[in-house]
Design an enzyme around this catalytic site. Sequence first.
Site, PDB file in Angstrom:
ATOM      1  N   LEU A  16      -1.770  45.694 -11.209  1.00  0.00           N
ATOM      2  CA  LEU A  16      -0.970  46.911 -11.364  1.00  0.00           C
ATOM      3  C   LEU A  16       0.068  47.040 -10.240  1.00  0.00           C
ATOM      4  O   LEU A  16       0.870  47.966 -10.244  1.00  0.00           O
ATOM      5  CB  LEU A  16      -1.878  48.149 -11.347  1.00  0.00           C
ATOM      6  N   LYS A  71      -7.391  36.164   0.676  1.00  0.00           N
ATOM      7  CA  LYS A  71      -7.413  37.163   1.753  1.00  0.00           C
ATOM      8  C   LYS A  71      -7.879  36.588   3.092  1.00  0.00           C
ATOM      9  O   LYS A  71      -7.500  37.099   4.137  1.00  0.00           O
ATOM     10  CB  LYS A  71      -8.320  38.344   1.370  1.00  0.00           C
ATOM     11  N   ASP A 107      -6.556  47.977   3.031  1.00  0.00           N
ATOM     12  CA  ASP A 107      -7.685  48.421   2.190  1.00  0.00           C
ATOM     13  C   ASP A 107      -8.512  49.472   2.941  1.00  0.00           C
ATOM     14  O   ASP A 107      -8.967  50.458   2.340  1.00  0.00           O
ATOM     15  CB  ASP A 107      -8.601  47.242   1.832  1.00  0.00           C
TER      16      ASP A 107
HETATM   17  P1  NAP Z   1     -16.019  39.811  -4.128  1.00  0.00           P
HETATM   18  O1  NAP Z   1     -15.574  39.395  -2.778  1.00  0.00           O
HETATM   19  O2  NAP Z   1     -16.143  38.802  -5.210  1.00  0.00           O
HETATM   20  O3  NAP Z   1     -17.458  40.521  -3.910  1.00  0.00           O
HETATM   21  C1  NAP Z   1     -18.161  41.059  -4.985  1.00  0.00           C
HETATM   22  C2  NAP Z   1     -19.531  41.541  -4.524  1.00  0.00           C
HETATM   23  O4  NAP Z   1     -20.163  42.160  -5.652  1.00  0.00           O
HETATM   24  C3  NAP Z   1     -20.476  40.452  -4.059  1.00  0.00           C
HETATM   25  O5  NAP Z   1     -21.325  40.964  -3.057  1.00  0.00           O
HETATM   26  C4  NAP Z   1     -21.275  40.153  -5.343  1.00  0.00           C
HETATM   27  O6  NAP Z   1     -22.519  39.558  -5.123  1.00  0.00           O
HETATM   28  C5  NAP Z   1     -21.446  41.555  -5.856  1.00  0.00           C
HETATM   29  N1  NAP Z   1     -21.761  41.660  -7.277  1.00  0.00           N
HETATM   30  C6  NAP Z   1     -21.036  41.221  -8.333  1.00  0.00           C
HETATM   31  N2  NAP Z   1     -21.637  41.563  -9.486  1.00  0.00           N
HETATM   32  C7  NAP Z   1     -22.765  42.244  -9.146  1.00  0.00           C
HETATM   33  C8  NAP Z   1     -23.795  42.856  -9.893  1.00  0.00           C
HETATM   34  N3  NAP Z   1     -23.803  42.840 -11.233  1.00  0.00           N
HETATM   35  N4  NAP Z   1     -24.796  43.477  -9.213  1.00  0.00           N
HETATM   36  C9  NAP Z   1     -24.807  43.503  -7.877  1.00  0.00           C
HETATM   37  N5  NAP Z   1     -23.860  42.933  -7.101  1.00  0.00           N
HETATM   38  C10 NAP Z   1     -22.851  42.302  -7.743  1.00  0.00           C
HETATM   39  O7  NAP Z   1     -15.090  40.943  -4.723  1.00  0.00           O
HETATM   40  P2  NAP Z   1     -14.333  42.097  -3.900  1.00  0.00           P
HETATM   41  O8  NAP Z   1     -12.985  41.661  -3.535  1.00  0.00           O
HETATM   42  O9  NAP Z   1     -15.252  42.541  -2.833  1.00  0.00           O
HETATM   43  O10 NAP Z   1     -14.157  43.222  -5.034  1.00  0.00           O
HETATM   44  C11 NAP Z   1     -15.260  43.981  -5.484  1.00  0.00           C
HETATM   45  C12 NAP Z   1     -14.772  45.027  -6.483  1.00  0.00           C
HETATM   46  O11 NAP Z   1     -13.947  45.972  -5.798  1.00  0.00           O
HETATM   47  C13 NAP Z   1     -13.920  44.448  -7.610  1.00  0.00           C
HETATM   48  O12 NAP Z   1     -14.245  45.106  -8.810  1.00  0.00           O
HETATM   49  C14 NAP Z   1     -12.502  44.805  -7.192  1.00  0.00           C
HETATM   50  O13 NAP Z   1     -11.634  44.950  -8.301  1.00  0.00           O
HETATM   51  C15 NAP Z   1     -12.729  46.131  -6.497  1.00  0.00           C
HETATM   52  N6  NAP Z   1     -11.694  46.443  -5.516  1.00  0.00           N
HETATM   53  C16 NAP Z   1     -11.015  47.605  -5.677  1.00  0.00           C
HETATM   54  C17 NAP Z   1     -10.042  47.955  -4.760  1.00  0.00           C
HETATM   55  C18 NAP Z   1      -9.295  49.247  -4.935  1.00  0.00           C
HETATM   56  O14 NAP Z   1      -8.221  49.401  -4.334  1.00  0.00           O
HETATM   57  N7  NAP Z   1      -9.824  50.174  -5.709  1.00  0.00           N
HETATM   58  C19 NAP Z   1      -9.757  47.113  -3.666  1.00  0.00           C
HETATM   59  C20 NAP Z   1     -10.484  45.930  -3.528  1.00  0.00           C
HETATM   60  C21 NAP Z   1     -11.447  45.604  -4.469  1.00  0.00           C
HETATM   61  P3  NAP Z   1     -22.673  37.960  -5.282  1.00  0.00           P
HETATM   62  O15 NAP Z   1     -21.894  37.353  -4.152  1.00  0.00           O
HETATM   63  O16 NAP Z   1     -24.138  37.765  -5.189  1.00  0.00           O
HETATM   64  O17 NAP Z   1     -22.092  37.593  -6.628  1.00  0.00           O
END
Ligand code: NAP
Length: 305
Positions: A16, A71, A107
Amino acid sequence: MKYSFGLLGYPLLHSLSPRLHGAALADMHLQGEYRLYAIPPDADGRQTMKRILAEMRAGEVHGLNVTIPHKQTVIEFLDDLSPTAAAIGAVNTILLDSGRLIGDNTDAPGFLADLEQVFPKSRELTNDQQNTPPQALVLGAGGAARAVVYALAQTGWKVMIAARRPAQAEQLAAELKPAVGELWAVPLEDHALRDYCTLARLVVNATSAGMLPDVESCPWPTGLPFPPAAFVYDLVYKPAQTTLLRRARANGLQSANGLGMLIEQAAVALERWTGLPVPRQAMRRAVEGLAASPATQDISLQTND
Ligand code: NAP
């Protein structure tokens, strides 16, 4: 002057960011473009990234955002990091300062700014010197959790990190400890959380559970009661109403999704690139309907590429 901004990441199909920045630039009466640079995490991608960063050093690109999977890997190509990016260990924004590329992280301030909007009591809780620090429970220990845990711990929350792989939570707690002090790590499962989370005033989902297309998924263990006085913040914003938020609301808890954080982190980046105040409302209007709709999956964005 015509600004040139962009986003380094892969894949970038549903970003977006071009809409957010395009709306802000139009409202600010500035000329500019925001390009999507889809850079695969391979040898060709490294060369492309170096070329784009060289363009920025030469003043042809005025600001870059960085998202998954770059990142952390982008750091080796930069000249310096802001204290926030250095503490978090991840960069989502690159600034140009006297010909030097500085990695920053918006962030963390973006999350805090939105949290204070949607949960004004958060400031009251952390400013209360009479009582023990309020407890926050952060679900997940990936890239987004790093910024959220850092932001909360910096502002006086006692932070507990719950991850389905406890070693990941323990590692994050250990890595952030030098910057923010003691953090607690627990397994993201019913019996572990049952003992610890009752007093939490804030639950933040920083996992990707519940994000499109996996909308039925919910990180909160089935059968575990929610902390009765907690605000529930879900970083996921596609769909706008995640299963976690639906369950929290059904239990009478206040909650918000992560669209506000997305807007804030973009606005803070644009402020740092231009030195000008950035209109959040215009940005929100540009994406609100899109992020709320399941049809977001099918959005094909203008990329200026
Ligand atoms: P990431 O680095 O891939 O980390 C994801 C985390 O979620 C890992 O700890 C993963 O565990 C865990 N996980 C995934 N599926 C799970 C489940 N079903 N149950 C429990 N734990 C689970 O991703 P990220 O960059 O941190 O992003 C995480 C989320 O935040 C995404 O949906 C992203 O779109 C959102 N986000 C939003 C913003 C915003 O501005 N609103 C900013 C950044 C990120 P494992 O390693 O064991 O798979």
